[in-house]
Write a protein that holds these residues in place. Structure first.
Motif, mmCIF file in Angstrom:
data_model
loop_
_atom_site.group_PDB
_atom_site.id
_atom_site.type_symbol
_atom_site.label_atom_id
_atom_site.label_comp_id
_atom_site.label_asym_id
_atom_site.label_seq_id
_atom_site.Cartn_x
_atom_site.Cartn_y
_atom_site.Cartn_z
ATOM 1 N N VAL A 38 0.843 -1.198 0.000
ATOM 2 C CA VAL A 38 0.000 0.000 0.000
ATOM 3 C C VAL A 38 0.876 1.245 0.000
ATOM 4 C CG1 VAL A 38 -1.850 1.249 1.191
ATOM 5 C CG2 VAL A 38 -1.731 -1.246 1.349
ATOM 6 N N LEU A 39 0.446 2.252 -0.757
ATOM 7 C CA LEU A 39 1.076 3.567 -0.731
ATOM 8 C C LEU A 39 0.041 4.553 -0.213
ATOM 9 C CD1 LEU A 39 3.192 5.776 -1.453
ATOM 10 C CD2 LEU A 39 2.197 5.783 -3.767
ATOM 11 N N VAL A 40 0.341 5.222 0.901
ATOM 12 C CA VAL A 40 -0.554 6.236 1.454
ATOM 13 C C VAL A 40 -0.022 7.612 1.077
ATOM 14 C CG1 VAL A 40 -1.484 7.261 3.564
ATOM 15 C CG2 VAL A 40 -1.285 4.775 3.365
ATOM 16 N N ILE A 41 -0.870 8.428 0.458
ATOM 17 C CA ILE A 41 -0.496 9.792 0.064
ATOM 18 C C ILE A 41 -1.239 10.769 0.954
ATOM 19 C CG2 ILE A 41 -0.505 11.486 -1.802
ATOM 20 C CD1 ILE A 41 -0.256 9.252 -3.793
ATOM 21 N N GLU A 42 -0.504 11.685 1.564
ATOM 22 C CA GLU A 42 -1.096 12.569 2.573
ATOM 23 C C GLU A 42 -2.068 13.596 1.997
ATOM 24 O OE1 GLU A 42 0.167 15.883 5.946
ATOM 25 O OE2 GLU A 42 1.739 14.824 4.841
ATOM 26 N N ASN A 43 -1.667 14.309 0.959
ATOM 27 C CA ASN A 43 -2.462 15.439 0.472
ATOM 28 C C ASN A 43 -3.216 15.107 -0.816
ATOM 29 O OD1 ASN A 43 -1.510 16.960 2.637
ATOM 30 N ND2 ASN A 43 0.274 17.662 1.488
ATOM 31 N N LEU A 101 17.573 15.618 8.273
ATOM 32 C CA LEU A 101 17.719 16.595 7.190
ATOM 33 C C LEU A 101 16.744 17.761 7.359
ATOM 34 C CD1 LEU A 101 18.098 14.277 4.043
ATOM 35 C CD2 LEU A 101 19.896 15.380 5.382
ATOM 36 N N ILE A 102 15.509 17.439 7.692
ATOM 37 C CA ILE A 102 14.492 18.484 7.861
ATOM 38 C C ILE A 102 14.851 19.393 9.040
ATOM 39 C CG2 ILE A 102 12.061 18.893 8.439
ATOM 40 C CD1 ILE A 102 11.478 16.171 7.007
ATOM 41 N N ASN A 103 15.241 18.785 10.142
ATOM 42 C CA ASN A 103 15.596 19.545 11.338
ATOM 43 C C ASN A 103 16.843 20.398 11.109
ATOM 44 O OD1 ASN A 103 15.192 20.308 14.028
ATOM 45 N ND2 ASN A 103 16.601 18.723 14.772
ATOM 46 N N LYS A 104 17.755 19.871 10.333
ATOM 47 C CA LYS A 104 18.993 20.597 10.009
ATOM 48 C C LYS A 104 18.683 21.926 9.337
ATOM 49 C CE LYS A 104 22.791 20.198 6.642
ATOM 50 N NZ LYS A 104 23.420 19.268 5.652
ATOM 51 N N HIS A 105 17.708 21.931 8.429
ATOM 52 C CA HIS A 105 17.364 23.151 7.696
ATOM 53 C C HIS A 105 16.308 23.985 8.418
ATOM 54 C CE1 HIS A 105 19.576 22.325 3.925
ATOM 55 N NE2 HIS A 105 19.386 21.061 4.245
ATOM 56 N N GLY A 106 15.567 23.364 9.338
ATOM 57 C CA GLY A 106 14.539 24.104 10.058
ATOM 58 C C GLY A 106 13.455 24.631 9.137
ATOM 59 N N LYS A 107 13.154 23.863 8.099
ATOM 60 C CA LYS A 107 12.150 24.282 7.114
ATOM 61 C C LYS A 107 11.154 23.144 6.875
ATOM 62 C CE LYS A 107 14.242 28.217 5.991
ATOM 63 N NZ LYS A 107 14.893 28.379 4.686
ATOM 64 N N ALA A 108 9.943 23.522 6.482
ATOM 65 C CA ALA A 108 8.915 22.556 6.107
ATOM 66 C C ALA A 108 8.733 22.594 4.599
ATOM 67 C CB ALA A 108 7.592 22.887 6.800
ATOM 68 N N LEU A 109 8.559 21.418 4.004
ATOM 69 C CA LEU A 109 8.412 21.329 2.553
ATOM 70 C C LEU A 109 7.155 20.531 2.215
ATOM 71 C CD1 LEU A 109 9.876 21.806 -0.251
ATOM 72 C CD2 LEU A 109 10.740 19.476 0.017
ATOM 73 N N PRO A 110 6.165 21.158 1.576
ATOM 74 C CA PRO A 110 4.961 20.409 1.204
ATOM 75 C C PRO A 110 5.261 19.404 0.102
ATOM 76 C CG PRO A 110 4.894 22.601 0.245
ATOM 77 C CD PRO A 110 6.088 22.574 1.156
ATOM 78 N N GLN A 111 4.601 18.260 0.149
ATOM 79 C CA GLN A 111 4.858 17.217 -0.832
ATOM 80 C C GLN A 111 4.451 17.651 -2.244
ATOM 81 O OE1 GLN A 111 0.870 14.636 0.373
ATOM 82 N NE2 GLN A 111 2.642 13.552 -0.407
ATOM 83 N N GLU A 112 3.589 18.674 -2.342
ATOM 84 C CA GLU A 112 3.209 19.172 -3.663
ATOM 85 C C GLU A 112 4.387 19.698 -4.461
ATOM 86 O OE1 GLU A 112 -0.518 19.356 -1.188
ATOM 87 O OE2 GLU A 112 1.601 19.793 -0.890
ATOM 88 N N LYS A 113 5.490 20.002 -3.787
ATOM 89 C CA LYS A 113 6.702 20.431 -4.504
ATOM 90 C C LYS A 113 7.218 19.337 -5.420
ATOM 91 C CE LYS A 113 7.647 24.632 -2.996
ATOM 92 N NZ LYS A 113 7.779 25.794 -3.912
ATOM 93 N N MET A 114 6.872 18.098 -5.134
ATOM 94 C CA MET A 114 7.309 17.002 -5.991
ATOM 95 C C MET A 114 6.595 17.033 -7.331
ATOM 96 S SD MET A 114 9.600 15.478 -4.181
ATOM 97 C CE MET A 114 9.966 17.026 -3.350
ATOM 98 N N ILE A 115 5.440 17.654 -7.416
ATOM 99 C CA ILE A 115 4.728 17.791 -8.677
ATOM 100 C C ILE A 115 5.498 18.719 -9.607
ATOM 101 C CG2 ILE A 115 2.619 18.621 -9.790
ATOM 102 C CD1 ILE A 115 1.085 17.833 -7.292
ATOM 103 N N SER A 116 6.056 19.768 -9.056
ATOM 104 C CA SER A 116 6.766 20.754 -9.871
ATOM 105 C C SER A 116 8.049 20.218 -10.451
ATOM 106 C CB SER A 116 7.050 22.019 -9.058
ATOM 107 O OG SER A 116 7.946 21.741 -7.999
ATOM 108 N N LEU A 117 8.520 19.063 -9.970
ATOM 109 C CA LEU A 117 9.751 18.489 -10.489
ATOM 110 C C LEU A 117 9.542 17.782 -11.826
ATOM 111 C CD1 LEU A 117 11.333 16.936 -7.277
ATOM 112 C CD2 LEU A 117 11.949 19.059 -8.392
#
Length: 277
Positions: free
Chosen positions: A139-144, A260-276
């Motif tokens: 199973v693949l669960v997609i959040e958004n 990695l996320i904590n290192k940058h202190g930033k949040a990245l929405p998964q929708e950014k993967m669409i723009s790739l």
């Protein structure tokens, strides 16, 4: 305990809600009893928190298994036979439903035979029917929702091996998270999580029944994208309760992603993967 708050808590327990919209009454209850945690505009409740809520309700002489309104467990059709207003029931129209599909170019496997859905479409089905009739091995669960709907535009998902059943994680309004979790519990198949790359996303992934793998691009790509991420959103999610969960992660992929996320202190929405794409 106020009747309105008790009703909300009963709803959370009955529907196994993992999250619920924040409100003053609910917030006061959570602070008083130390259950759940604030995540943006919602409160999150995992299994242990819901069990504690059940005990508190019973101790307050409120049976969480019963509803305050007799209509609340009836469908609109059933209520229409008892009332001239079918909206007297608060039961959602999509009670028990989940949204499912398969990855692009891979068939949806049913007991009746494989089917191919057009891009951007999905099936709206009761989770118990899915558990009995799906023949996928994982199973693949997609959040958004947008990433779920536009899975055909997310190149990253094309790298996933095999042919997993794709399930929308759910939200507080249409498809409830609790029914997705119930489906995963019944299926008992390996689960991959495609979620937001932020504290809440990591917590969501580790809380999925049968979770095994985390979907992410290479470290180089993820760090590049995190550099332009949302620091304010990260800070909002970086609560003491969230950190307790994140600091005790046992899954290697999740630990690495969180570093990695904590290192940058930033949040990245998964929708950014669409723009790739």
């Amino acid at each position: 305990m106020e009747k309105g708050v008790a009703k909300i808590l009963a709803t959370i327990c009955q529907n196994a809600c993992e999250e619920y919209p924040a409100g003053k009454g609910l917030e006061a209850f959570c602070e008083e009893y130390g259950v759940g945690y604030r995540d943006g505009k919602s409160f999150r409740f995992y299994a242990t928190a819901r069990e504690k809520i059940k005990r508190i309700l019973l101790a307050s002489n409120y049976d969480w298994r019963s509803d305050i309104s007799t209509f609340n467990q009836l469908s609109r059709a059933e209520v229409s036979r008892l009332s001239n207003n079918e909206k007297d029931t608060s039961r959602p129209v999509r009670e028990g439903k989940v949204a499912i599909k398969s990855l692009p170019g891979r068939p949806l496997l049913l007991t009746t035979g494989p089917i191919t859905l057009p891009p951007g479409t999905n099936l709206d089905v009761g989770f118990e029917w899915v558990a009995a009739n799906i023949r996928h091995d994982s199973v693949l669960v997609i959040e958004n929702w947008e990433c779920f709907e536009r899975a055909h535009d997310v190149e990253l998902l094309g790298e996933i091996p095999g042919n997993p059943l794709v399930v929308f994680r759910g939200d507080p309004t249409v498809y409830k998270v609790g029914f997705t979790h119930a489906l995963l519990e019944q299926l008992q198949k390996p689960v991959a999580a495609f979620v937001d790359y932020d504290p809440a996303g990591i917590v969501i992934a580790q809380g999925l029944p049968c979770f095994e793998s985390f979907v992410a691009p290479s470290d180089e790509v993820l760090e590049l994208l995190l550099e332009g991420g949302n620091g304010e959103r990260f800070a909002e999610q970086y609560s003491s309760n969230t950190v307790k969960v994140l600091d005790t992660l046992e899954h290697e992929q999740l630990r690495h992603a969180w570093q990695l996320i904590n290192k940058h202190g930033k949040a990245l929405p998964q929708e950014k993967m669409i723009s790739l794409c």
